[in-house]
Design an enzyme around this catalytic site. Structure first.
Site, short mmCIF file in Angstrom:
data_model
loop_
_atom_site.label_atom_id
_atom_site.label_comp_id
_atom_site.label_asym_id
_atom_site.label_seq_id
_atom_site.Cartn_x
_atom_site.Cartn_y
_atom_site.Cartn_z
N ARG A 295 3.51 -1.83 -6.13
CA ARG A 295 4.31 -0.69 -6.57
C ARG A 295 4.11 -0.47 -8.08
O ARG A 295 3.98 -1.44 -8.85
CB ARG A 295 5.77 -0.98 -6.27
N THR B 291 2.33 10.67 0.55
CA THR B 291 2.02 9.27 0.77
C THR B 291 1.08 9.24 1.97
O THR B 291 0.98 10.22 2.70
CB THR B 291 3.33 8.51 1.06
N SER C 121 11.41 2.20 -3.46
CA SER C 121 10.52 2.92 -2.55
C SER C 121 11.13 2.99 -1.16
O SER C 121 12.02 2.21 -0.82
CB SER C 121 9.16 2.21 -2.48
#
Length: 525
Positions: free
Chosen positions: A66, A336, A407
């Site tokens: 991340r 994504t 997230s």
């Protein structure tokens, strides 16, 4: 078996498996290929999570790559009116470090070999399909303030339209990937590419420095582990909220006999909505970067889920505001991509990575050919302000230097008797977790084939706004009417693309399903 959103990306992963690579080799090659063939989300300038199920006696591992906030970031650096694009919203990228860490721990083939297919795709080009040609034309037309994006992704700098069958070459990106292949991840974080990123940041008022890049680390973490009706469920831990929320919802639903009620009955849909509502409330209340926030362990326990399940009124919707507790409620697209891979020996990879919104910050590093993320928007920009429109201002996910933003990515693997049965995940911002929940419920409770499970309508509720989104509104009118009478607000919308693999527990046969909501390809041998 390899299943991705991009046919050329799938082909790269499959070729690596055929060349003797394992699932992690194929995942690294596929991820880098997607940076070339699916630039809206595939990336080297973003971040994500890779869940690896090695098989045998080895325990599953989660590679957390991340992005993090730069050292100069502050809690109140953004106003609600600030743009979601440009240099200021870029987080320190994690993808290259993450892929390298996964390869170091589990890869079999040489690093250069798994990077080479992406280099070839960027250098020699590939033929555009209609969806990608349309996507490139759209982003170029809507990025007048980003000349480097227009130069790199546009046909003759955006002066002409891309068409299906056109050859798309990216020479700058090929050079960047070549450096990564030759020198490893340090080329990106400490070498020539880091110089290019730092110069780009300085030119546009961004915060990332060479020191930020040099200090970035990907982390190997223990996945969240839960059980659901006899299956082991593995999913990412914090800073992804995906695993915690997924396990919490499954634990709640385990208290009810969904199969007896029917998949599209109002009773099943009601219980799923109420489970989602409660898990997403806890997401806002408790979850953030584990280096900064300690989330309570009880969130994923069966006991806590039983308490939440007992609090669900089976005949009436719970207003989301009633669950706020100490959280003050003010009244006032994401991009994504996920892919799933399993090799001949049963090693499985579930990988989700992102630039945040489609094409990220729209900042292409000058001369390097790749897009940077706009991941800073995943922090809570307005501390203390949580509203009924879905804005979250709770403290666990406010901005701090070197902090990972929360997230929703939920790469997930289900196993039974220590053998993988399901590999899944999805894009879709906060909808991701619920897309994965729907897939799991479909295959476990209702014994759908993976094709049926991926095709089935999806449901989403995220606490606020207090509404449920359901893809099956038009085909389930009676159930929807009943839900509305119970107090639910229901709207219809599309949700996610869950490129998934099912392994038949009886035969060991691999079954791949590319999501028909988007382009994609499943391929195996």
């Amino acid at each position: 078996m390899v299943v991705t959103v991009s046919p050329p990306g799938t082909d790269v992963g499959l070729a690596i498996l055929k060349d003797g690579g394992n699932a992690v080799d194929a995942a690294v090659a596929t991820a880098l290929a997607l940076a070339v063939t699916y630039p809206a989300a595939g990336n080297i300038g973003g971040g994500g999570f890779m869940l690896i199920y090695p098989g045998g006696k080895e325990e599953p591992v989660l590679i957390d790559y991340r992005e993090i906030a730069p050292a100069a970031a502050t809690k109140t650096m953004f106003r609600s009116s600030d743009s979601w694009y440009g240099h200021k919203v870029v987080g320190v990228p994690g993808t290259v470090r993450g892929l390298a860490l996964a390869h170091k721990k589990f890869g079999k083939l040489p690093w250069k070999q798994v990077v080479q297919p992406a280099i070839d795709l960027a250098d020699k080009g590939f033929d555009l399909d209609a969806p990608l040609a349309s996507s490139l034309n759209s982003i170029v037309a809507n990025s007048k303030d980003f000349p480097e994006l227009r130069r790199v992704l546009g046909k003759k700098c955006g002066a002409e339209q891309w068409e299906k069958g056109d050859r798309f070459k990216q020479p700058d990106l090929a050079k960047t990937l070549h450096l990564i292949g030759e020198k490893g991840p340090d080329a990106f974080y400490k070498g020539e590419i880091a110089d290019q990123i730092a110069a780009e940041m300085k030119s546009g008022g961004g915060l990332i420095t060479k020191d930020d890049l040099a200090a970035y680390e990907a982390k190997a973490r223990t996945p969240i582990h839960g059980t659901y009706r006899g299956y082991d469920v593995y999913s990412p831990p914090l800073p992804s909220s995906g695993g915690t929320c997924l396990i919490e919802m499954l634990n709640i639903l385990e208290n009810f006999d969904l199969a007896k009620q029917g998949r599209w009955s109002p009773e099943t849909l009601h219980l799923m909505i109420e489970s989602m509502r409660r898990a997403y409330r806890d997401r806002a209340c408790y979850l953030g970067d584990p280096d900064f926030v300690k989330a309570p362990a009880f969130l994923t326990t069966k006991e806590y889920a039983k308490k939440l399940a007992d609090g669900i009124n089976k005949t009436k919707a719970t207003p989301s505001a009633d669950l706020a507790g100490d959280i003050r409620i003010d009244h006032e697209s994401d991009s994504t991509t996920h892919f799933s891979i399993i090799d001949k020996n049963g090693m499985a990879v579930s990988n989700t990575f992102t630039l945040e919104r489609s094409y990220g910050s729209r900042v292409v590093v000058k001369g390097a050919g790749f897009l940077l993320n706009d991941e800073m928007i995943d922090f809570n920009w307005r501390p203390g302000v949580t509203d009924e429109k879905g804005g979250i201002g709770t403290d666990p996910n406010t901005i701090a230097p070197h902090k990972r933003m929360l997230s929703s990515q939920t790469p997930t693997i289900l196993a039974k008797d220590s053998k993988v049965v399901l590999i899944t995940g999805s894009p879709g911002s906060r909808t991701i977790i619920n897309t994965v929940l729907c897939i799991v419920v479909n295959v476990v409770d209702f014994q759908m084939s993976i094709r049926e499970a991926v095709d089935a309508p999806r449901l989403h509720h995220q606490w606020f706004p207090d509404e449920a989104r359901f893809e099956g509104v038009s085909k389930n009118k009676e159930a929807i009417e009943t839900l509305r009478m119970m107090g639910h607000k229901i709207t219809g919308t599309g949700q996610g693309d869950a490129h998934s693999i099912w392994v038949d527990p009886k035969t060991g046969m691999y079954q791949g399903a590319a999501d028909k909501r988007v382009n994609g390809k499943a391929a195996g041998y």
